[in-house]
Write a protein that holds these residues in place. Structure first.
Motif, PDB file in Angstrom:
ATOM      1  N   ARG A 258       0.806  -1.226   0.000  1.00  0.00           N
ATOM      2  CA  ARG A 258       0.000   0.000   0.000  1.00  0.00           C
ATOM      3  C   ARG A 258       0.838   1.275   0.000  1.00  0.00           C
ATOM      4  O   ARG A 258       0.302   2.369   0.089  1.00  0.00           O
ATOM      5  N   ILE A 259       2.151   1.134  -0.115  1.00  0.00           N
ATOM      6  CA  ILE A 259       3.027   2.306  -0.020  1.00  0.00           C
ATOM      7  C   ILE A 259       3.141   3.023  -1.357  1.00  0.00           C
ATOM      8  O   ILE A 259       3.377   2.404  -2.398  1.00  0.00           O
ATOM      9  N   ALA A 260       2.981   4.332  -1.324  1.00  0.00           N
ATOM     10  CA  ALA A 260       3.186   5.158  -2.507  1.00  0.00           C
ATOM     11  C   ALA A 260       4.687   5.406  -2.674  1.00  0.00           C
ATOM     12  O   ALA A 260       5.342   5.869  -1.739  1.00  0.00           O
ATOM     13  N   PRO A 261       5.252   5.108  -3.836  1.00  0.00           N
ATOM     14  CA  PRO A 261       6.700   5.277  -4.024  1.00  0.00           C
ATOM     15  C   PRO A 261       7.107   6.742  -4.009  1.00  0.00           C
ATOM     16  O   PRO A 261       6.298   7.637  -4.270  1.00  0.00           O
ATOM     17  N   THR A 262       8.370   6.977  -3.695  1.00  0.00           N
ATOM     18  CA  THR A 262       8.893   8.352  -3.684  1.00  0.00           C
ATOM     19  C   THR A 262       9.955   8.478  -4.775  1.00  0.00           C
ATOM     20  O   THR A 262       9.781   7.966  -5.863  1.00  0.00           O
ATOM     21  N   GLY A 263      11.056   9.165  -4.487  1.00  0.00           N
ATOM     22  CA  GLY A 263      12.065   9.386  -5.510  1.00  0.00           C
ATOM     23  C   GLY A 263      13.060   8.245  -5.616  1.00  0.00           C
ATOM     24  O   GLY A 263      13.044   7.294  -4.831  1.00  0.00           O
ATOM     25  N   ARG A 264      13.926   8.364  -6.593  1.00  0.00           N
ATOM     26  CA  ARG A 264      14.974   7.369  -6.808  1.00  0.00           C
ATOM     27  C   ARG A 264      16.290   7.905  -6.254  1.00  0.00           C
ATOM     28  O   ARG A 264      16.605   9.074  -6.404  1.00  0.00           O
ATOM     29  N   ASP A 265      17.066   7.048  -5.628  1.00  0.00           N
ATOM     30  CA  ASP A 265      18.351   7.434  -5.051  1.00  0.00           C
ATOM     31  C   ASP A 265      19.464   6.878  -5.919  1.00  0.00           C
ATOM     32  O   ASP A 265      19.755   5.681  -5.888  1.00  0.00           O
ATOM     33  N   SER A 266      20.095   7.742  -6.679  1.00  0.00           N
ATOM     34  CA  SER A 266      21.156   7.302  -7.594  1.00  0.00           C
ATOM     35  C   SER A 266      22.537   7.383  -6.959  1.00  0.00           C
ATOM     36  O   SER A 266      23.528   6.990  -7.588  1.00  0.00           O
ATOM     37  N   THR A 267      22.620   7.875  -5.726  1.00  0.00           N
ATOM     38  CA  THR A 267      23.934   8.051  -5.101  1.00  0.00           C
ATOM     39  C   THR A 267      24.154   7.128  -3.904  1.00  0.00           C
ATOM     40  O   THR A 267      25.137   7.267  -3.185  1.00  0.00           O
ATOM     41  N   TRP A 268      23.241   6.194  -3.664  1.00  0.00           N
ATOM     42  CA  TRP A 268      23.383   5.288  -2.520  1.00  0.00           C
ATOM     43  C   TRP A 268      24.630   4.427  -2.684  1.00  0.00           C
ATOM     44  O   TRP A 268      24.909   3.889  -3.761  1.00  0.00           O
TER      45      TRP A 268
END
Length: 372
Positions: A210-220
């Motif tokens: 049920r979680i709405a996705p957020t942004g993408r992390d390209s620097t992890w």
């Protein structure tokens, strides 16, 4: 001038929320957010609770529902960290004017030994607002040490500057005082007794669907390990649960929490706070920009509440597109959860949208609002 409406019967059908529905659909159409869930509480009743748009920003996303779970970002500061500290002040004799270094000794380095818990709560500590710790830190211990070793930007107590770092330290103080994690404290003190079954740090199981996705992390940094779900990168380094961010919730759960606050700290016969504690943490002192852990309606210039909420209003915003505002004069609260950072945090249309939402809600209830 704000004019109070007559005592309407508090049934949802007595109010016409068509303008709110129209505005929310405009928000979806204009890509302010992929979707959102909105709740309006008025005079002790939830009189509007609906969802709009979708939960994703890719192809064929699922519809958003009022049960959708959102990363509430900095609402964590108020709902989890500040709430826990409020109880510690009431029940464990925590003194807000004690130095933070009393509980986290290493925090006293480089001129920070006099910073009080009160100054951390109202963002007058002089700490830097934020840093990209992914560049230098790969463990929670390294991140906490980096904050403790940092120098001040301003003399404590002389300026207000919103600081994630201050609330990261507050979360650590909670853990030091109680011997339990902030996550465990929040679950035992609030989410379990309030029945907030869709609210947690590091959600798992059924909640994940049920979680709405957020942004993408390209620097992890993959050397750290799998990335926790939380949008905030520093909270992810800290394991997904931190004093400044990390909590996930739904509007339904936040309705219960907000009703408790509006009911002088009680809900279903259980007392969570004394009424005096709520006043202490949410009142404005002079022209202060912030209360203790809570934001205040801006007296000049931009206000995310719009013009119709009174100067006594208090609440908080979240970076991901979330907000909770309470106007005690009107006995009114508006909760908005969205994932405006999907797919990118560069989308800042929410800034202009928030005042419009709060003003539109107030007008639907019969309040006369100054035009923005």
């Amino acid at each position: 001038m704000t004019v109070c409406p007559a005592a309407f019967p508090l049934r949802a059908e007595e109010f016409d929320f068509t303008p709110v529905r129209r505005l929310m659909q405009e928000g979806v159409d204009e890509n302010v957010f992929p979707g959102a869930s909105i709740a309006v509480i008025y005079r002790g009743n939830t009189i509007f609770h609906e969802a709009f748009g979708t939960i994703g920003c890719g192809l064929s996303p699922k519809p958003a529902y009022t049960s959708t779970v959102y990363d509430i970002a900095s609402l964590t500061k108020a709902v989890a960290t500040t709430a826990t500290i409020m109880q510690l002040v009431e029940r464990d004799s925590l003194n807000l004017d004690h130095p933070a270094a009393r509980y986290v000794p290493q925090f006293g380095r480089n001129g920070k030994n006099g910073i009080t818990i009160r100054q951390l709560l109202n963002h007058t500590s002089g700490l830097r607002p934020h840093a990209w710790y992914i560049k230098t830190c790969s463990t929670p211990q390294e991140l906490i040490a980096a904050i403790c070793n940092d120098t001040l930007l301003t003399k404590p107590g002389t300026a207000t500057a919103y600081s994630d770092n201050g609330f990261i330290i507050l979360g650590t103080i909670v853990e030091q005082i109680t011997g339990r994690s902030l996550e465990e404290n929040f679950r035992a003190r609030f989410s379990t007794p309030l029945g907030m079954q869709s609210t947690s740090f590091n959600p798992s199981g059924e909640m994940l669907r049920r979680i709405a996705p957020t942004g993408r992390d390209s620097t992890w940094n993959t050397k750290i390990g799998p990335r926790p779900l939380v949008n905030d990168q520093n909270a992810a380094i800290l394991g997904g649960a931190a004093g400044h961010a990390g909590l996930f919730s739904s509007t339904g759960d936040l309705i219960r929490f907000t009703l408790m606050l509006m009911n002088d700290g009680k809900q279903d016969g259980v007392r969570y706070f004394r009424e005096s504690s709520i006043r202490q943490f949410t009142r404005r002192n002079g022209n202060d920009e912030r209360a203790l852990g809570w934001d205040l309606r801006s007296l000049e210039g931009y206000a995310s509440t719009g013009s119709c909420f009174s100067k006594d209003s208090w609440g908080h915003l979240g970076f991901t597109g979330t907000s909770l505002w309470i106007d005690p004069r009107k006995d009114l609260a508006v909760i908005m959860l969205s994932n405006r950072v999907c797919p990118s945090s560069e989308n800042r249309k929410i800034r202009k949208f928030r005042p419009r939402l709060h003003t539109t809600v107030a007008e639907c209830l019969g309040f006369s609002c100054r035009k923005e």
